[in-house]
Design a protein around this motif. Sequence first.
Motif, mmCIF file in Angstrom:
data_model
loop_
_atom_site.group_PDB
_atom_site.id
_atom_site.type_symbol
_atom_site.label_atom_id
_atom_site.label_comp_id
_atom_site.label_asym_id
_atom_site.label_seq_id
_atom_site.Cartn_x
_atom_site.Cartn_y
_atom_site.Cartn_z
ATOM 1 N N GLY A 145 0.903 -1.279 0.091
ATOM 2 C CA GLY A 145 -0.001 0.003 0.089
ATOM 3 C C GLY A 145 0.724 1.352 -0.102
ATOM 4 N N LEU A 146 0.328 2.328 0.467
ATOM 5 C CA LEU A 146 0.859 3.615 0.453
ATOM 6 C C LEU A 146 1.217 4.271 1.751
ATOM 7 N N ALA A 147 2.317 4.594 2.017
ATOM 8 C CA ALA A 147 2.388 4.963 3.487
ATOM 9 C C ALA A 147 2.242 6.428 3.815
ATOM 10 N N GLY A 148 2.300 7.529 2.764
ATOM 11 C CA GLY A 148 2.120 8.672 3.064
ATOM 12 C C GLY A 148 0.682 9.103 2.871
ATOM 13 N N GLU A 149 0.264 9.944 3.767
ATOM 14 C CA GLU A 149 -1.066 10.456 3.616
ATOM 15 C C GLU A 149 -1.458 11.213 2.381
ATOM 16 N N GLU A 150 -0.742 12.123 2.050
ATOM 17 C CA GLU A 150 -0.842 12.820 0.854
ATOM 18 C C GLU A 150 -0.678 12.008 -0.341
ATOM 19 N N GLU A 151 0.133 11.018 -0.447
ATOM 20 C CA GLU A 151 0.086 10.150 -1.513
ATOM 21 C C GLU A 151 -1.211 9.208 -1.434
ATOM 22 N N ARG A 152 -1.920 8.822 -0.459
ATOM 23 C CA ARG A 152 -2.793 8.003 -0.004
ATOM 24 C C ARG A 152 -4.072 8.964 -0.507
ATOM 25 N N LYS A 200 -4.142 11.317 -3.052
ATOM 26 C CA LYS A 200 -4.117 11.626 -4.549
ATOM 27 C C LYS A 200 -4.831 10.460 -4.996
ATOM 28 N N ARG A 201 -4.263 9.314 -4.463
ATOM 29 C CA ARG A 201 -4.814 7.854 -5.085
ATOM 30 C C ARG A 201 -6.100 7.731 -4.837
ATOM 31 N N LYS A 202 -6.458 8.278 -3.836
ATOM 32 C CA LYS A 202 -8.134 8.080 -3.504
ATOM 33 C C LYS A 202 -8.861 8.870 -4.525
ATOM 34 N N LEU A 203 -8.453 10.112 -4.914
ATOM 35 C CA LEU A 203 -9.135 10.683 -5.648
ATOM 36 C C LEU A 203 -8.985 10.258 -7.145
ATOM 37 N N SER A 204 -7.796 9.954 -7.526
ATOM 38 C CA SER A 204 -7.740 9.479 -8.758
ATOM 39 C C SER A 204 -8.527 8.155 -8.898
ATOM 40 N N ASP A 205 -8.665 7.202 -8.149
ATOM 41 C CA ASP A 205 -9.395 6.013 -8.145
ATOM 42 C C ASP A 205 -10.786 6.493 -8.271
ATOM 43 N N GLU A 206 -11.226 7.328 -7.538
ATOM 44 C CA GLU A 206 -12.771 7.618 -7.628
ATOM 45 C C GLU A 206 -13.082 8.259 -8.901
ATOM 46 N N LEU A 207 -12.150 9.089 -9.512
ATOM 47 C CA LEU A 207 -12.384 9.611 -10.950
ATOM 48 C C LEU A 207 -12.544 8.519 -11.849
ATOM 49 N N LEU A 208 -11.646 7.360 -11.758
ATOM 50 C CA LEU A 208 -11.678 6.496 -12.803
ATOM 51 C C LEU A 208 -12.954 5.578 -12.590
ATOM 52 N N ALA A 209 -13.379 5.543 -11.035
ATOM 53 C CA ALA A 209 -14.548 4.806 -10.982
ATOM 54 C C ALA A 209 -15.824 5.390 -11.446
ATOM 55 N N LEU A 212 -16.232 -3.258 -10.806
ATOM 56 C CA LEU A 212 -15.118 -2.657 -11.092
ATOM 57 C C LEU A 212 -14.969 -1.223 -10.327
ATOM 58 N N SER A 213 -15.995 -0.572 -10.576
ATOM 59 C CA SER A 213 -15.899 0.706 -9.937
ATOM 60 C C SER A 213 -15.819 0.692 -8.518
ATOM 61 N N ASN A 214 -16.745 -0.109 -7.840
ATOM 62 C CA ASN A 214 -16.914 -0.433 -6.509
ATOM 63 C C ASN A 214 -15.492 -1.036 -5.986
ATOM 64 N N SER A 215 -14.812 -1.738 -6.652
ATOM 65 C CA SER A 215 -13.481 -2.172 -6.222
ATOM 66 C C SER A 215 -12.724 -1.059 -5.983
ATOM 67 N N LEU A 216 -12.619 -0.323 -6.939
ATOM 68 C CA LEU A 216 -11.835 0.917 -6.917
ATOM 69 C C LEU A 216 -12.290 1.796 -5.811
ATOM 70 N N ARG A 217 -13.386 1.974 -5.529
ATOM 71 C CA ARG A 217 -13.844 3.025 -4.469
ATOM 72 C C ARG A 217 -13.500 2.326 -3.077
ATOM 73 N N GLY A 218 -13.728 0.970 -2.873
ATOM 74 C CA GLY A 218 -13.553 0.264 -1.689
ATOM 75 C C GLY A 218 -12.253 -0.231 -1.427
ATOM 76 N N SER A 232 -9.131 0.812 -3.145
ATOM 77 C CA SER A 232 -8.058 1.555 -3.630
ATOM 78 C C SER A 232 -6.750 1.497 -2.492
ATOM 79 N N THR A 233 -5.650 1.527 -3.029
ATOM 80 C CA THR A 233 -4.577 1.689 -2.269
ATOM 81 C C THR A 233 -4.680 2.970 -1.353
ATOM 82 N N GLY A 234 -5.534 3.999 -1.824
ATOM 83 C CA GLY A 234 -5.790 5.220 -1.127
ATOM 84 C C GLY A 234 -6.710 4.908 -0.091
ATOM 85 N N ILE A 235 -7.432 3.944 -0.038
ATOM 86 C CA ILE A 235 -8.471 3.607 1.129
ATOM 87 C C ILE A 235 -7.921 2.447 2.002
#
Length: 270
Positions: free
Chosen positions: A122-129, A131-140, A187-193, A195-198
Amino acid sequence: MNLMVRSVNLHMKRYNIGAPKKVVWLHGFTGSSSTWKEVISLLPSSMELLTIDLIGHGQTDKPSDSAYYFVEEQLRELHALFQQLEWTHFTLVGYSMGGRLALAYAAKYPVDALILESSSPGLAGEEERQKRKLSDELLAERIMKEGVISFVDFWEGIPLFHTQKRLPVEKQEVIREERLAQSAVGLSNSLRGFSTGIQPSYWDVLSELSIPVFLLVGELDLKFCAIARRMENELPNAKLVVVKDAGHAIHVEKPKIFATIIEKVILEEE
C-alpha cells in the motif's frame, strides 16, 4: 462452485481435491479465477488449488455498496471461507491487487507462506494516499459513465501492461475477454472500496511477518521491482525473485517459469 460466505456469494474453483499441499490464489484487478488457468495446468497433482473470484469480479457477487469491498470485509469473508472448507494450513498466492489482499490476510490470520507477485503493502504517506483515492474515484466514475469496453481500452494502454503487447494475438484476446467480462459496478466499487488510497498501509507490519514471503517481480516492471526490494529489506524471511524479460503479469507472460517457481516454493516447505 459457489459458496455463500457471510452475505456474499463467492465463486471459486478447486483442483486436485484432497492433495496434501494446499494453495489459494487471489487474482488482480479486472481478473478472475481464469487468470490462473494456464499456470495451474502446469502444476503437479500433489497440490490442492483453490482459485477465488474476488468480490466485484468474475462470477462472485458485485454489491452496489462499496463498503462490501473494504479490505476488512474481504478479510472476514476469506477467513470464513477457509473455515467452511476446513483449511488451516495453506500457501497464499496473490497477484497485484490480490497480493495486497493476501498480505493483509497474512497480517491478521495464520498462513504457511506468502507468494506475492507484483504486489505492494500500500501507500505509506497520507498525501500520496489522498491523491490515489481521488484518482481511483475519478476512474470509478469514468467506468460507470463510459462502460466497461471504454475502460478496458484505456486500461490496456497504461504503461504497466505495455509488455503484454508482445504476447501472441490469441493470448492478448483471452486477456481482453477476461477484462471485458467484468461489470461496471464491480470494477468501480472495487476501486472505491479497495483502492490503495483507501486500504491501510501495511509497510509497518512487514517486520512482524515471520513466515516465508516470496516476492516475484518481472525485471521490466521497474516500479514494482523497486517496491519489492524495499519490502525485502523490511521482511525478516523474504526471498526476492526477479524474472527476466517479464513485466507486471509474470503468470501471463512467463507461465512456465511462474509455475516452476510456485512448485519449487511449495516443495521447499515440506
